[in-house]
Enzyme design. Structure first.
Site, PDB file in Angstrom:
ATOM      1  CE1 TYR A 157      23.968  54.622  41.556  1.00 58.50           C
ATOM      2  CE2 TYR A 157      25.011  56.673  42.248  1.00 58.50           C
ATOM      3  CZ  TYR A 157      25.055  55.301  42.086  1.00 58.50           C
ATOM      4  OH  TYR A 157      26.178  54.604  42.460  1.00 58.50           O
ATOM      5  CB  VAL A 158      21.496  61.374  44.456  1.00 60.70           C
ATOM      6  CG1 VAL A 158      21.673  62.063  45.801  1.00 60.70           C
ATOM      7  CG2 VAL A 158      22.698  61.652  43.552  1.00 60.70           C
ATOM      8  N   GLY A 217      24.183  41.441  41.594  1.00 61.78           N
ATOM      9  CA  GLY A 217      24.815  42.248  40.549  1.00 61.78           C
ATOM     10  C   GLY A 217      26.271  41.922  40.344  1.00 61.78           C
ATOM     11  CB  SER A 225      27.164  55.639  45.835  1.00 60.51           C
ATOM     12  OG  SER A 225      27.707  56.643  45.008  1.00 60.51           O
ATOM     13  CG  ASP A 239      14.093  41.772  38.194  1.00 63.69           C
ATOM     14  OD1 ASP A 239      14.544  42.718  38.867  1.00 63.69           O
ATOM     15  OD2 ASP A 239      13.214  41.914  37.317  1.00 63.69           O
ATOM     16  CB  VAL A 240      17.515  42.862  43.219  1.00 67.32           C
ATOM     17  CG1 VAL A 240      18.704  41.909  43.218  1.00 67.32           C
ATOM     18  CG2 VAL A 240      17.817  44.137  42.451  1.00 67.32           C
ATOM     19  CE  LYS A 244      23.821  52.996  44.748  1.00 70.21           C
ATOM     20  NZ  LYS A 244      24.015  51.548  45.018  1.00 70.21           N
TER      21      LYS A 244
END
Length: 267
Positions: A162-163, A14, A149, A67-68, A166
């Site tokens: 997202y949370v 990224g 994050s 593309d991970v 992470k």
């Protein structure tokens, strides 16, 4: 740290976006003498500009699309780095999706949940596994750094995937550290607070409206006022942490989730 990483090779996923966190990390390592692998979903003109900037800093550079979310792409990324530079010494799992903001009750499973988990968490696993295999085979140790994050430590509204991804990345960090230590490979996570990159700018726009601020500028001013150091994060803050974690000085540090938040996050 000029020359501190001469002869070392770093891969950052990224990292093909101008002024992105990945670019900032690679710039710091290029300045310290490392060979750099720029990687992003596609190697477009923007990514090639990132690569050229690193060359102007004196680095040897390769640019490899990845593309991970696809394990085979992650294996090909590591293989490409090994072919170009003879090995991989440092992997930074930086690729991520953080711009799909939506209330938990409205999240679409396939789009907002599965895609974020696939990139942010599964992608980190696939790249970790591929890089660790190459590092173990080379028998020279290595460093794996996961860009987590503040959301790996604290919950935030409208970011359930997202949370979760992470928080999961910190779990992956710890599990990997336990298994890879015997090979001289350390695995750590860096947990930045808000950094206004391209991805961060989309979050700024969304949350300033959600929280009722008159403008993005007002939202950012409020964010700065709440931070003990008086500002949001910068890519250079995260890059400095990565430089230390990748250094010989941090050899005995593994399995950690290091806050880089100006005191905003303290656990």
């Amino acid at each position: 740290m000029a020359g501190a990483f001469a002869g070392k090779t770093i891969v950052v996923t990224g990292s093909g976006k101008h002024k992105g966190l990945g670019q900032g990390i690679l710039q710091a390592f290029a300045d310290a003498g490392a060979n750099c692998v720029v990687s992003d979903l596609v190697i477009d003109e923007e990514a090639l500009t990132v690569a050229e900037d690193l060359r102007e800093r004196g680095a040897e550079v390769a640019a490899i699309a990845c593309d991970v979310s696809k394990a085979e792409d992650c294996c090909a990324l590591v293989a490409g780095a090994v072919e170009r530079f003879g090995g991989i010494d440092i992997l930074v799992n930086n690729a991520g999706i953080g711009f799909k903001m939506k209330p938990l009750l409205d999240v679409d499973t396939a789009d907002e949940w599965d895609q974020v988990i696939a990139v942010n968490l599964s992608g980190a696993f696939y790249c970790t596994q591929a890089a660790a295999r190459a590092m173990v085979a080379a028998a020279k140790g290595g460093r794996i750094i996961n860009i987590a994050s503040q959301a790996a430590k604290t919950g935030f509204p409208h970011l359930p995937a997202y949370v979760s991804s992470k928080h999961g990345m910190v779990g992956l960090t710890r599990a990997s550290a336990v298994e890879l230590g015997k090979h001289g490979i350390t695995v750590n996570a860096v947990c930045p607070n808000h950094v206004t990159t391209g991805l961060g700018a989309q979050q700024n726009e969304y949350f300033s409206k959600l929280l009722g601020f008159a403008s993005v500028e007002d939202y950012l001013a409020n964010m700065a006022a709440k931070n003990p150091m008086g500002r949001p994060g910068l890519p250079s803050d995260t890059a400095a942490a990565c430089l230390w974690l990748a250094s010989d000085a941090a050899f005995y540090v593994t399995g950690e989730a290091l806050n880089v938040s100006g005191g905003e996050e303290m656990h």
